[in-house]
Design an enzyme around this catalytic site. Structure first.
Site, short mmCIF file in Angstrom:
data_model
loop_
_atom_site.label_atom_id
_atom_site.label_comp_id
_atom_site.label_asym_id
_atom_site.label_seq_id
_atom_site.Cartn_x
_atom_site.Cartn_y
_atom_site.Cartn_z
N GLU A 113 37.34 47.94 42.55
CA GLU A 113 36.50 46.73 42.46
C GLU A 113 37.00 45.67 43.44
O GLU A 113 37.19 44.51 43.07
CB GLU A 113 36.52 46.17 41.02
N ASP A 141 42.05 49.14 35.68
CA ASP A 141 42.52 47.82 35.23
C ASP A 141 42.69 46.86 36.41
O ASP A 141 42.67 47.28 37.57
CB ASP A 141 43.84 47.96 34.45
N GLU A 157 40.69 48.16 31.29
CA GLU A 157 41.36 46.90 30.94
C GLU A 157 42.00 46.90 29.56
O GLU A 157 41.89 45.93 28.80
CB GLU A 157 40.36 45.75 31.09
#
Ligand code: 9MR
EC number: 3.2.1.8
Length: 341
Positions: A262, A193, A138
């Site tokens: 994710e 990210d 990120e």
């Protein structure tokens, strides 16, 4: 129930199927569901910087070791998450108190030393028990206005403030050194990210990975520094899969592998999911898995961020394939049979 198709079998010729876990997922019924459907596991929190080095030089590996050893003993693989991030990271890594007791960035040399020591100690400790690492998480701003200038698009994190815009590259260089010293290890280094369906953000990430990898390749015989891009995939029912496709193909064009790291898709609120939204959610999952399957040659792993709606970090919005009683939702059927949706 046991009549259900294991997700990992459905996609065995395409990519690994993963999930994010906490220690409770390695017991009883939850472990059975985890093992039935998944090849690979990510620690939801147990391997983050605050868990592994809460104070300088004090590495706390006990809980993470127990987790990873159990995961491997149960026949699954482990993905490492995460070495460098701006959240769940102790302040001492990159800040200090000044004479007025204000928090200020550490100097570059000290921060770089902390960055390298954390990365290298953790990687050497877990060694070849992981198949890949999220080296940096990120680093990019959301929807950057000028993605052509990726350095100006970087998030102003404490690491950035202490080290400068090359902290991402420095992190990968430190990680790569460990792999170069251990040629028998087969570990991929990832940049990870979210909101990567946003085209400005995807373009900035693309430009960053390309710049870092091009310069490294020129000096190292064409070798990659960043092996993979993780598309987190924290989506919602209105996410446009065409944008996911554009970003996926953009990252693949870098010559790196991609993992969906994710994945979850919110739908409904207040812990309720009306049937029409459950069907819409299933349809989006199906469209995503059609897309992933079409690009399976370039996708190493698709990892869900949790098993069931009750324990999800976005529990209110019912984002996963199994409900609070661990029963399969329409979303599960969307994933196992995308063509039928
Ligand atoms: O799932 C994690 C949750 O338990 C933590 O409270 C949260 C803290 O930031 O982090 C969650 O995982 C994040 C992951 O490490 C990085 N990408 C976003 C995930 C969801 O916030």
């Amino acid at each position: 129930g046991s009549h259900m198709a294991p997700l990992k079998d459905v996609y065995k010729n395409d990519f690994l199927i993963g999930n994010a876990i906490s220690a409770e997922d390695l017991e009883g019924t939850r472990l059975e569901l985890l093992k039935m459907h998944h090849d690979v596991v990510t620690a939801g929190n147990a391997m983050k910087p605050d868990a592994l080095q809460p104070t300088k030089g004090n590495f706390t590996f006990t809980a993470a070791d127990a987790m990873i050893d159990k995961v491997l003993a149960e026949g699954m693989k482990m993905h490492g998450h995460v070495l460098v991030w701006h959240q769940q990271s102790p302040a001492w890594l990159n800040t200090k108190k000044d004479d007025n007791n204000n928090t200020v960035p550490l100097g570059r040399d000290e921060a770089l030393d902390n960055l390298r020591t954390h990365i290298q100690t953790v990687m050497k400790h877990f060694g070849n028990k992981v198949i890949s690492w999220d080296v940096v998480n990120e680093a990019m701003n959301d929807n950057p206005s000028n993605p052509a200038d990726y350095k100006a698009s970087l998030r102003q994190t404490p690491w950035y403030q202490a080290i400068g815009s090359d902290y991402v590259e420095q992190a990968f260089l430190a990680a790569r050194e460990v792999l170069d010293e251990n040629p028998s290890w087969n570990i991929k280094l990832y940049y990870n990210d979210y909101n990567e369906d946003n085209q400005n953000k995807a373009t900035a990430i693309y430009n960053m990975v390309k710049d870092i990898n091009d310069r490294y390749a020129a000096a190292h015989n064409g070798k990659l520094l960043i092996d993979g891009v993780g598309m987190q995939g924290h989506y919602n029912i209105n996410t446009n899969p065409d944008n996911v496709k554009l970003s996926l193909e953009k990252f693949i064009s870098l010559g790196v592998e991609v993992s969906v790291s994710e994945l979850d898709v919110t739908a409904g609120n207040n812990y309720t999911l009306p049937e029409n939204l459950a069907v819409g959610q299933a349809y989006l999952y199906a469209q995503l898995f059609k897309l992933y399957k079409e690009h399976a040659d370039h996708i190493a792993r698709v990892t869900f961020w949790g098993m069931d709606d009750n324990t999800s970090w976005r529990a209110e919005n019912n984002p996963l394939l199994f409900d609070k009683n661990l029963q399969a939702k329409p979303a599960y059927y969307g994933v196992i049979d995308p063509a039928e949706q």
